[in-house]
Scaffold this motif. Structure first.
Motif, PDB file in Angstrom:
ATOM      1  N   UNK A   1      48.001  41.907  32.932  1.00  0.00           N
ATOM      2  CA  UNK A   1      47.278  41.690  31.678  1.00  0.00           C
ATOM      3  C   UNK A   1      46.271  42.825  31.494  1.00  0.00           C
ATOM      4  N   UNK A   2      45.957  43.107  30.235  1.00  0.00           N
ATOM      5  CA  UNK A   2      44.898  44.071  29.930  1.00  0.00           C
ATOM      6  C   UNK A   2      43.777  43.285  29.279  1.00  0.00           C
ATOM      7  N   UNK A   3      42.602  43.299  29.902  1.00  0.00           N
ATOM      8  CA  UNK A   3      41.481  42.550  29.327  1.00  0.00           C
ATOM      9  C   UNK A   3      40.476  43.530  28.737  1.00  0.00           C
TER      10      UNK A   3
ATOM     11  N   UNK B   1      48.081  42.776  39.468  1.00  0.00           N
ATOM     12  CA  UNK B   1      46.811  43.452  39.162  1.00  0.00           C
ATOM     13  C   UNK B   1      46.591  43.500  37.651  1.00  0.00           C
ATOM     14  N   UNK B   2      45.343  43.302  37.246  1.00  0.00           N
ATOM     15  CA  UNK B   2      44.989  43.393  35.829  1.00  0.00           C
ATOM     16  C   UNK B   2      44.136  44.633  35.599  1.00  0.00           C
ATOM     17  N   UNK B   3      44.082  45.055  34.335  1.00  0.00           N
ATOM     18  CA  UNK B   3      43.153  46.106  33.948  1.00  0.00           C
ATOM     19  C   UNK B   3      42.040  45.442  33.146  1.00  0.00           C
ATOM     20  N   UNK B   4      40.795  45.651  33.553  1.00  0.00           N
ATOM     21  CA  UNK B   4      39.652  45.072  32.845  1.00  0.00           C
ATOM     22  C   UNK B   4      38.809  46.209  32.291  1.00  0.00           C
TER      23      UNK B   4
ATOM     24  N   UNK C   1      42.601  54.070  27.047  1.00  0.00           N
ATOM     25  CA  UNK C   1      42.704  54.304  28.494  1.00  0.00           C
ATOM     26  C   UNK C   1      43.216  53.042  29.182  1.00  0.00           C
ATOM     27  N   UNK C   2      42.575  51.899  28.859  1.00  0.00           N
ATOM     28  CA  UNK C   2      42.932  50.637  29.517  1.00  0.00           C
ATOM     29  C   UNK C   2      44.399  50.307  29.276  1.00  0.00           C
TER      30      UNK C   2
END
Ligand code: ADP
Ligand code: ASP
Ligand code: MG
Length: 437
Positions: A213-215, A1-4, A201-202
Protein backbone atom coordinates in the motif's frame (compact mmCIF):
# COMPACT_ATOMS: atom_id res chain seq x y z
CA UNK A 1 6.13 -3.53 3.05
CA UNK A 2 4.24 -0.25 2.71
CA UNK A 3 5.38 3.18 1.61
CA UNK A 4 4.39 5.95 4.03
CA UNK A 5 4.80 9.51 2.79
CA UNK A 6 4.59 12.46 5.18
CA UNK A 7 4.00 15.95 3.78
CA UNK A 8 5.47 19.26 4.92
CA UNK A 9 2.93 20.06 7.64
CA UNK A 10 3.28 16.55 9.07
CA UNK A 11 6.96 17.27 9.81
CA UNK A 12 6.54 21.05 10.19
CA UNK A 13 7.63 21.38 13.86
CA UNK A 14 9.79 19.45 16.33
CA UNK A 15 6.64 18.11 18.01
CA UNK A 16 5.25 16.89 14.68
CA UNK A 17 8.52 15.14 13.82
CA UNK A 18 8.22 13.35 17.17
CA UNK A 19 4.60 12.40 16.40
CA UNK A 20 5.56 10.98 12.99
CA UNK A 21 8.41 9.01 14.58
CA UNK A 22 5.93 7.56 17.08
CA UNK A 23 3.54 6.68 14.29
CA UNK A 24 6.08 4.97 12.01
CA UNK A 25 7.79 3.13 14.86
CA UNK A 26 4.60 1.23 15.65
CA UNK A 27 3.71 0.24 12.09
CA UNK A 28 6.34 -2.31 11.17
CA UNK A 29 9.10 -2.47 8.58
CA UNK A 30 8.10 0.16 6.03
CA UNK A 31 9.70 2.70 3.76
CA UNK A 32 9.15 6.28 4.90
CA UNK A 33 9.25 9.20 2.44
CA UNK A 34 9.51 12.73 3.83
CA UNK A 35 8.85 16.15 2.33
CA UNK A 36 10.73 19.21 3.50
CA UNK A 37 9.39 20.90 6.67
CA UNK A 38 6.51 23.17 5.65
CA UNK A 39 7.70 26.55 4.40
CA UNK A 40 11.24 25.37 3.68
CA UNK A 41 10.91 24.77 -0.07
CA UNK A 42 9.24 28.18 -0.43
CA UNK A 43 12.15 29.74 1.48
CA UNK A 44 14.63 27.95 -0.81
CA UNK A 45 12.75 29.32 -3.83
CA UNK A 46 13.03 32.79 -2.28
CA UNK A 47 16.78 32.39 -1.69
CA UNK A 48 17.24 31.29 -5.30
CA UNK A 49 15.24 34.30 -6.44
CA UNK A 50 17.62 36.64 -4.56
CA UNK A 51 20.60 34.83 -6.09
CA UNK A 52 19.16 35.13 -9.62
CA UNK A 53 18.81 38.84 -8.95
CA UNK A 54 22.35 39.04 -7.51
CA UNK A 55 20.96 40.32 -4.23
CA UNK A 56 23.47 38.57 -1.97
CA UNK A 57 22.35 40.47 1.13
CA UNK A 58 18.74 39.34 0.62
CA UNK A 59 19.88 35.74 0.12
CA UNK A 60 22.14 35.87 3.16
CA UNK A 61 19.44 37.28 5.46
CA UNK A 62 16.97 34.61 4.35
CA UNK A 63 19.54 31.82 4.80
CA UNK A 64 20.32 33.09 8.32
CA UNK A 65 16.63 33.03 9.24
CA UNK A 66 16.31 29.49 7.85
CA UNK A 67 19.32 28.36 9.86
CA UNK A 68 17.95 29.92 13.05
CA UNK A 69 14.63 28.11 12.50
CA UNK A 70 16.36 24.74 12.20
CA UNK A 71 18.52 25.42 15.27
CA UNK A 72 15.34 26.03 17.30
CA UNK A 73 13.82 22.79 16.01
CA UNK A 74 16.98 20.90 17.00
CA UNK A 75 16.92 22.37 20.52
CA UNK A 76 13.40 21.07 21.02
CA UNK A 77 13.69 17.76 19.18
CA UNK A 78 16.54 15.91 20.86
CA UNK A 79 16.95 15.00 24.48
CA UNK A 80 20.75 14.90 24.80
CA UNK A 81 23.31 17.59 24.06
CA UNK A 82 25.31 15.05 22.07
CA UNK A 83 22.37 14.37 19.72
CA UNK A 84 21.79 18.12 19.36
CA UNK A 85 25.42 18.66 18.42
CA UNK A 86 25.25 15.89 15.79
CA UNK A 87 22.12 17.38 14.25
CA UNK A 88 23.53 20.94 14.34
CA UNK A 89 26.61 19.74 12.49
CA UNK A 90 24.54 18.00 9.81
CA UNK A 91 22.17 20.95 9.28
CA UNK A 92 25.03 23.48 9.23
CA UNK A 93 26.65 21.47 6.47
CA UNK A 94 23.47 21.85 4.38
CA UNK A 95 23.10 25.55 5.24
CA UNK A 96 26.74 26.27 4.38
CA UNK A 97 26.24 24.47 1.09
CA UNK A 98 23.34 26.86 0.34
CA UNK A 99 25.61 29.77 1.36
CA UNK A 100 28.26 28.63 -1.11
CA UNK A 101 26.12 29.71 -4.11
CA UNK A 102 27.21 33.32 -3.84
CA UNK A 103 29.33 33.38 -7.01
CA UNK A 104 28.63 35.17 -10.26
CA UNK A 105 26.89 32.32 -12.01
CA UNK A 106 23.43 31.30 -10.87
CA UNK A 107 21.37 29.13 -13.20
CA UNK A 108 18.64 26.50 -13.07
CA UNK A 109 21.37 24.00 -12.23
CA UNK A 110 22.39 25.82 -9.03
CA UNK A 111 18.74 26.45 -8.15
CA UNK A 112 17.97 22.73 -8.23
CA UNK A 113 20.85 22.05 -5.83
CA UNK A 114 19.37 24.60 -3.44
CA UNK A 115 15.80 23.30 -3.77
CA UNK A 116 16.98 19.80 -2.82
CA UNK A 117 18.20 20.89 0.60
CA UNK A 118 14.76 20.93 2.27
CA UNK A 119 14.19 17.18 1.99
CA UNK A 120 17.84 16.49 2.83
CA UNK A 121 17.41 18.47 6.08
CA UNK A 122 14.05 17.00 7.14
CA UNK A 123 15.27 13.44 6.63
CA UNK A 124 18.50 13.97 8.55
CA UNK A 125 16.51 15.40 11.49
CA UNK A 126 14.14 12.42 11.42
CA UNK A 127 16.96 9.90 10.94
CA UNK A 128 18.87 11.22 13.95
CA UNK A 129 15.69 11.33 16.05
CA UNK A 130 14.74 7.72 15.23
CA UNK A 131 18.31 6.66 16.01
CA UNK A 132 18.13 8.48 19.34
CA UNK A 133 14.99 6.47 20.07
CA UNK A 134 16.96 3.28 19.44
CA UNK A 135 15.34 2.35 16.12
CA UNK A 136 17.48 0.60 13.51
CA UNK A 137 16.60 2.94 10.64
CA UNK A 138 18.50 3.12 7.35
CA UNK A 139 18.61 6.36 5.37
CA UNK A 140 18.46 5.66 1.62
CA UNK A 141 19.66 8.71 -0.35
CA UNK A 142 16.99 9.39 -2.98
CA UNK A 143 19.64 10.63 -5.41
CA UNK A 144 21.15 7.12 -5.41
CA UNK A 145 18.05 5.55 -6.95
CA UNK A 146 15.51 8.19 -8.08
CA UNK A 147 16.38 9.22 -11.64
CA UNK A 148 14.64 10.70 -14.66
CA UNK A 149 15.44 9.87 -18.28
CA UNK A 150 16.13 12.18 -21.24
CA UNK A 151 12.40 12.92 -21.57
CA UNK A 152 12.34 14.01 -17.91
CA UNK A 153 10.18 10.97 -17.13
CA UNK A 154 11.06 8.63 -14.23
CA UNK A 155 13.49 5.91 -15.32
CA UNK A 156 11.47 3.12 -13.74
CA UNK A 157 13.88 0.28 -14.54
CA UNK A 158 16.83 2.15 -13.04
CA UNK A 159 14.78 3.10 -9.95
CA UNK A 160 13.72 -0.51 -9.40
CA UNK A 161 17.22 -1.92 -9.81
CA UNK A 162 18.99 0.63 -7.60
CA UNK A 163 16.33 0.67 -4.91
CA UNK A 164 16.29 -3.12 -4.57
CA UNK A 165 20.08 -3.15 -4.33
CA UNK A 166 19.94 -0.62 -1.49
CA UNK A 167 17.19 -2.48 0.36
CA UNK A 168 18.99 -5.79 -0.01
CA UNK A 169 22.18 -4.25 1.35
CA UNK A 170 20.34 -3.58 4.65
CA UNK A 171 18.17 -6.63 5.33
CA UNK A 172 18.17 -6.08 9.10
CA UNK A 173 16.79 -2.57 9.03
CA UNK A 174 13.62 -1.97 11.07
CA UNK A 175 12.70 1.01 8.94
CA UNK A 176 13.85 2.67 5.73
CA UNK A 177 13.78 6.44 5.27
CA UNK A 178 14.24 8.55 2.14
CA UNK A 179 13.67 12.00 0.64
CA UNK A 180 10.62 12.83 -1.44
CA UNK A 181 10.76 15.25 -4.38
CA UNK A 182 14.49 15.07 -5.20
CA UNK A 183 16.10 13.03 -7.95
CA UNK A 184 18.90 13.08 -10.50
CA UNK A 185 18.29 13.73 -14.18
CA UNK A 186 19.61 11.67 -17.10
CA UNK A 187 22.91 13.59 -16.93
CA UNK A 188 23.41 12.85 -13.25
CA UNK A 189 22.59 16.40 -12.18
CA UNK A 190 20.44 17.22 -9.16
CA UNK A 191 16.81 17.61 -10.14
CA UNK A 192 13.32 17.33 -8.67
CA UNK A 193 9.87 15.96 -9.47
CA UNK A 194 8.19 19.41 -9.44
CA UNK A 195 6.54 21.17 -6.52
CA UNK A 196 4.42 18.81 -4.45
CA UNK A 197 6.34 15.91 -6.04
CA UNK A 198 6.96 13.91 -2.86
CA UNK A 199 3.64 12.18 -3.52
CA UNK A 200 5.11 11.08 -6.86
CA UNK A 201 8.26 9.78 -5.12
CA UNK A 202 6.08 7.66 -2.83
CA UNK A 203 4.11 6.26 -5.72
CA UNK A 204 7.19 5.52 -7.85
CA UNK A 205 8.78 3.72 -4.90
CA UNK A 206 5.55 1.83 -4.23
CA UNK A 207 5.51 0.65 -7.84
CA UNK A 208 9.23 -0.25 -7.82
CA UNK A 209 9.01 -2.47 -4.75
CA UNK A 210 5.43 -3.66 -5.31
CA UNK A 211 4.42 -2.24 -1.95
CA UNK A 212 1.29 -3.55 -0.23
CA UNK A 213 0.00 0.00 0.00
CA UNK A 214 1.05 3.61 -0.48
CA UNK A 215 -0.01 5.85 2.39
CA UNK A 216 -0.04 9.60 1.87
CA UNK A 217 -0.08 11.20 5.33
CA UNK A 218 -1.09 14.85 5.34
CA UNK A 219 -2.96 17.49 7.35
CA UNK A 220 -6.53 16.45 6.51
CA UNK A 221 -8.52 13.22 6.90
CA UNK A 222 -8.60 12.18 3.24
CA UNK A 223 -9.95 13.49 -0.04
CA UNK A 224 -12.92 15.70 0.78
CA UNK A 225 -16.00 15.96 -1.41
CA UNK A 226 -15.19 19.60 -2.17
CA UNK A 227 -12.26 21.97 -1.72
CA UNK A 228 -12.08 22.69 2.05
CA UNK A 229 -10.20 25.91 1.33
CA UNK A 230 -13.34 27.43 -0.22
CA UNK A 231 -16.33 25.44 0.99
CA UNK A 232 -17.40 24.83 4.58
CA UNK A 233 -18.74 21.51 5.82
CA UNK A 234 -16.91 19.29 3.30
CA UNK A 235 -16.59 15.62 4.23
CA UNK A 236 -14.01 12.93 3.46
CA UNK A 237 -14.82 10.45 0.68
CA UNK A 238 -14.11 6.96 1.98
CA UNK A 239 -13.36 5.28 -1.38
CA UNK A 240 -12.34 6.42 -4.83
CA UNK A 241 -11.41 4.66 -8.03
CA UNK A 242 -7.89 5.40 -9.38
CA UNK A 243 -9.51 7.22 -12.30
CA UNK A 244 -11.66 9.34 -10.02
CA UNK A 245 -8.66 10.26 -7.87
CA UNK A 246 -6.63 11.10 -10.98
CA UNK A 247 -9.36 13.45 -12.26
CA UNK A 248 -9.68 15.17 -8.88
CA UNK A 249 -5.92 15.56 -8.45
CA UNK A 250 -5.49 16.88 -11.99
CA UNK A 251 -8.40 19.29 -11.61
CA UNK A 252 -7.18 20.94 -8.44
CA UNK A 253 -7.62 18.73 -5.35
CA UNK A 254 -4.26 19.72 -3.87
CA UNK A 255 -4.15 16.83 -1.39
CA UNK A 256 -2.74 14.58 -4.11
CA UNK A 257 -0.16 15.43 -6.76
CA UNK A 258 -1.66 14.58 -10.19
CA UNK A 259 1.32 12.45 -11.25
CA UNK A 260 1.03 10.23 -8.19
CA UNK A 261 -1.94 8.13 -9.31
CA UNK A 262 -0.57 6.50 -12.47
CA UNK A 263 2.28 4.35 -11.05
CA UNK A 264 -0.07 3.08 -8.33
CA UNK A 265 -2.84 2.37 -10.82
CA UNK A 266 -0.56 0.56 -13.30
CA UNK A 267 0.67 -1.72 -10.53
CA UNK A 268 -2.69 -1.93 -8.78
CA UNK A 269 -1.31 -0.70 -5.47
CA UNK A 270 -3.94 0.86 -3.18
CA UNK A 271 -3.28 4.43 -2.10
CA UNK A 272 -4.59 5.59 1.25
CA UNK A 273 -4.87 9.26 2.22
CA UNK A 274 -4.49 9.71 5.97
CA UNK A 275 -4.28 12.49 8.54
CA UNK A 276 -1.13 12.75 10.67
CA UNK A 277 -2.98 14.93 13.20
CA UNK A 278 -5.78 12.35 13.50
CA UNK A 279 -4.24 8.96 12.69
CA UNK A 280 -7.31 6.97 13.73
CA UNK A 281 -9.52 8.63 11.09
CA UNK A 282 -10.49 6.31 8.23
CA UNK A 283 -9.23 8.59 5.43
CA UNK A 284 -9.68 7.77 1.75
CA UNK A 285 -8.82 4.50 0.05
CA UNK A 286 -8.01 4.76 -3.66
CA UNK A 287 -8.10 1.47 -5.56
CA UNK A 288 -9.67 -0.09 -8.66
CA UNK A 289 -13.06 -0.82 -7.16
CA UNK A 290 -15.35 1.78 -5.71
CA UNK A 291 -19.00 2.33 -4.83
CA UNK A 292 -21.02 3.03 -7.97
CA UNK A 293 -24.06 5.20 -8.70
CA UNK A 294 -22.85 8.18 -6.70
CA UNK A 295 -21.22 11.53 -7.28
CA UNK A 296 -18.12 11.59 -5.11
CA UNK A 297 -16.44 14.98 -5.18
CA UNK A 298 -15.88 18.34 -6.83
CA UNK A 299 -12.62 20.15 -7.56
CA UNK A 300 -11.59 23.33 -9.37
CA UNK A 301 -8.61 24.21 -11.55
CA UNK A 302 -7.65 27.89 -11.87
CA UNK A 303 -5.97 30.00 -14.54
CA UNK A 304 -7.68 28.41 -17.50
CA UNK A 305 -7.77 30.03 -20.93
CA UNK A 306 -10.60 29.17 -23.34
CA UNK A 307 -9.94 29.47 -27.07
CA UNK A 308 -12.79 29.31 -29.59
CA UNK A 309 -12.26 28.78 -33.33
CA UNK A 310 -15.32 29.42 -35.49
CA UNK A 311 -15.23 28.52 -39.14
CA UNK A 312 -17.60 27.87 -42.01
CA UNK A 313 -14.91 25.56 -43.36
CA UNK A 314 -15.63 23.13 -40.54
CA UNK A 315 -19.15 22.46 -41.87
CA UNK A 316 -19.28 18.94 -43.34
CA UNK A 317 -15.48 18.91 -43.62
CA UNK A 318 -13.12 16.27 -42.31
CA UNK A 319 -9.60 16.92 -41.07
CA UNK A 320 -10.47 20.29 -39.58
CA UNK A 321 -9.99 19.19 -35.96
CA UNK A 322 -6.69 17.52 -36.82
CA UNK A 323 -5.35 20.81 -38.16
CA UNK A 324 -6.50 22.63 -35.05
CA UNK A 325 -4.96 20.07 -32.70
CA UNK A 326 -1.71 20.03 -34.63
CA UNK A 327 -1.24 23.69 -33.78
CA UNK A 328 -1.42 22.89 -30.06
CA UNK A 329 0.97 20.00 -30.59
CA UNK A 330 3.45 22.22 -32.43
CA UNK A 331 3.41 24.61 -29.50
CA UNK A 332 3.69 21.72 -27.01
CA UNK A 333 0.56 22.88 -25.18
CA UNK A 334 -1.80 20.28 -23.76
CA UNK A 335 -5.57 20.74 -24.05
CA UNK A 336 -7.75 20.11 -20.97
CA UNK A 337 -11.36 20.48 -22.15
CA UNK A 338 -12.98 20.43 -25.56
CA UNK A 339 -16.47 21.18 -26.87
CA UNK A 340 -17.43 21.12 -30.52
CA UNK A 341 -20.33 22.11 -32.76
CA UNK A 342 -20.64 21.84 -36.52
CA UNK A 343 -19.27 25.35 -37.00
CA UNK A 344 -16.85 25.80 -34.16
CA UNK A 345 -14.69 24.25 -31.52
CA UNK A 346 -13.73 25.50 -28.05
CA UNK A 347 -10.75 24.18 -26.14
CA UNK A 348 -9.08 25.12 -22.87
CA UNK A 349 -5.42 25.29 -21.92
CA UNK A 350 -3.80 26.09 -18.58
CA UNK A 351 -0.70 27.80 -19.86
CA UNK A 352 -0.35 31.42 -20.95
CA UNK A 353 3.11 30.89 -22.47
CA UNK A 354 2.23 30.11 -26.08
CA UNK A 355 -1.24 31.66 -26.35
CA UNK A 356 -0.29 34.42 -28.78
CA UNK A 357 1.55 32.09 -31.12
CA UNK A 358 -1.29 29.55 -31.00
CA UNK A 359 -3.90 32.20 -31.74
CA UNK A 360 -1.82 33.52 -34.63
CA UNK A 361 -1.67 30.06 -36.18
CA UNK A 362 -5.36 29.31 -35.53
CA UNK A 363 -6.40 32.45 -37.38
CA UNK A 364 -5.53 30.67 -40.63
CA UNK A 365 -8.53 28.41 -40.02
CA UNK A 366 -11.23 30.68 -38.64
CA UNK A 367 -12.26 33.46 -36.28
CA UNK A 368 -10.56 33.09 -32.94
CA UNK A 369 -11.70 34.39 -29.54
CA UNK A 370 -9.86 34.02 -26.24
CA UNK A 371 -11.36 34.12 -22.71
CA UNK A 372 -8.87 34.37 -19.86
CA UNK A 373 -9.33 33.97 -16.09
CA UNK A 374 -11.60 30.98 -16.38
CA UNK A 375 -11.90 28.02 -13.99
CA UNK A 376 -12.67 24.37 -14.71
CA UNK A 377 -15.09 22.88 -12.21
CA UNK A 378 -14.79 19.13 -12.27
CA UNK A 379 -17.46 16.86 -10.82
CA UNK A 380 -16.26 13.31 -10.26
CA UNK A 381 -18.06 10.07 -9.60
CA UNK A 382 -19.69 7.12 -11.29
CA UNK A 383 -20.98 9.06 -14.29
CA UNK A 384 -21.41 6.31 -16.82
CA UNK A 385 -23.87 7.54 -19.40
CA UNK A 386 -26.51 4.88 -18.71
CA UNK A 387 -26.91 6.27 -15.19
CA UNK A 388 -29.78 8.68 -15.37
CA UNK A 389 -30.05 12.13 -13.86
CA UNK A 390 -26.53 12.91 -12.57
CA UNK A 391 -25.67 15.37 -15.32
CA UNK A 392 -29.05 17.05 -14.87
CA UNK A 393 -28.32 17.49 -11.15
CA UNK A 394 -24.95 19.06 -11.88
CA UNK A 395 -26.29 21.48 -14.46
CA UNK A 396 -29.26 22.29 -12.25
CA UNK A 397 -26.97 23.11 -9.32
CA UNK A 398 -25.29 25.73 -11.49
CA UNK A 399 -28.44 27.19 -13.01
CA UNK A 400 -27.69 30.72 -11.71
CA UNK A 401 -24.08 30.76 -12.93
CA UNK A 402 -22.98 31.46 -16.52
CA UNK A 403 -21.29 28.33 -17.89
CA UNK A 404 -18.92 28.82 -20.85
CA UNK A 405 -18.33 25.15 -21.74
CA UNK A 406 -19.49 21.69 -20.63
CA UNK A 407 -17.65 18.44 -21.28
CA UNK A 408 -19.27 15.10 -20.48
CA UNK A 409 -18.78 11.59 -21.80
CA UNK A 410 -15.01 11.75 -22.26
CA UNK A 411 -14.63 9.27 -19.43
CA UNK A 412 -17.05 7.46 -17.15
CA UNK A 413 -15.87 9.52 -14.25
CA UNK A 414 -16.33 13.23 -14.77
CA UNK A 415 -18.27 16.21 -15.98
CA UNK A 416 -16.24 19.38 -16.45
CA UNK A 417 -17.74 22.85 -16.62
CA UNK A 418 -15.96 26.07 -17.44
CA UNK A 419 -16.97 29.17 -15.47
CA UNK A 420 -15.53 32.62 -14.82
CA UNK A 421 -12.98 33.02 -12.03
CA UNK A 422 -15.34 35.29 -10.07
CA UNK A 423 -18.02 32.57 -10.05
CA UNK A 424 -15.74 29.77 -8.86
CA UNK A 425 -16.44 29.78 -5.12
CA UNK A 426 -20.19 30.26 -5.63
CA UNK A 427 -20.21 27.36 -8.11
CA UNK A 428 -18.34 25.08 -5.69
CA UNK A 429 -20.74 25.99 -2.89
CA UNK A 430 -23.84 25.46 -5.05
CA UNK A 431 -22.56 22.03 -6.10
CA UNK A 432 -21.94 21.00 -2.48
CA UNK A 433 -25.42 22.20 -1.50
CA UNK A 434 -27.15 20.32 -4.33
CA UNK A 435 -25.07 17.16 -4.54
CA UNK A 436 -23.99 16.40 -0.99
CA UNK A 437 -26.48 17.94 1.44
P1 ADP B 1 1.25 18.00 2.06
O1 ADP B 1 2.11 19.14 2.45
O2 ADP B 1 1.02 17.01 3.16
O3 ADP B 1 1.65 17.37 0.76
P2 ADP B 1 -0.81 19.52 0.73
O4 ADP B 1 -0.90 20.93 1.23
O5 ADP B 1 -0.09 19.30 -0.56
O6 ADP B 1 -0.21 18.63 1.89
O7 ADP B 1 -2.27 18.89 0.58
C1 ADP B 1 -3.20 18.96 1.66
C2 ADP B 1 -4.15 20.13 1.47
O8 ADP B 1 -4.92 19.95 0.29
C3 ADP B 1 -5.20 20.26 2.54
O9 ADP B 1 -4.71 20.98 3.65
C4 ADP B 1 -6.35 20.98 1.82
O10 ADP B 1 -6.36 22.35 2.11
C5 ADP B 1 -6.00 20.84 0.34
N1 ADP B 1 -7.12 20.30 -0.44
C6 ADP B 1 -7.59 20.82 -1.60
N2 ADP B 1 -8.61 20.11 -2.08
C7 ADP B 1 -8.83 19.09 -1.20
C8 ADP B 1 -9.76 18.02 -1.14
N3 ADP B 1 -10.69 17.83 -2.07
N4 ADP B 1 -9.69 17.19 -0.07
C9 ADP B 1 -8.76 17.36 0.88
N5 ADP B 1 -7.83 18.35 0.87
C10 ADP B 1 -7.87 19.21 -0.15
N1 ASP C 1 9.00 20.05 -0.65
C1 ASP C 1 8.46 20.04 -1.97
C2 ASP C 1 7.45 21.16 -2.13
O1 ASP C 1 7.20 21.91 -1.20
C3 ASP C 1 7.87 18.72 -2.36
C4 ASP C 1 6.67 18.27 -1.55
O2 ASP C 1 6.38 18.80 -0.48
O3 ASP C 1 5.99 17.36 -2.03
O4 ASP C 1 6.93 21.33 -3.20
MG1 MG D 1 1.29 17.86 -1.25
Amino acid sequence: MKVLKFGGTSVGTAQRIKNVAELVASRGKNLIVLSAMSGTTNTLVEISDYLYKKNLAGASETINALEAKYMRVIDELYSTEEAREDARRAIKERINFIRSFNKDIFTLFEEKEILAQGELMSTVLMYNYLKERGINVVLLPAVDFMRTNKNAEPDTEYIKEKLWALLNAHPDAELYLTQGYICRNAYGEMDNLQRGGSDYTASLIGAAIHADEIEIWTDIDGMHNNDPRYVEGTRPVSRLHFEEAAELAYFGAKILHPTCVLPAKLNNIPVRLLNTMQPEAEGTLICNTTPTHTIKAVAAKDNIIAIKIKSGRMLLAYGFLRKVFEIFETHRTPIDMIATSEVGVSVTIDNERNVNAIVDDLKKFGTVTVDRDMVIICVVGDLEWQNRGFEAEVVNALKDIPVRMISYGGSNYNISLLVRKEDKIRALKMLSQHLFN
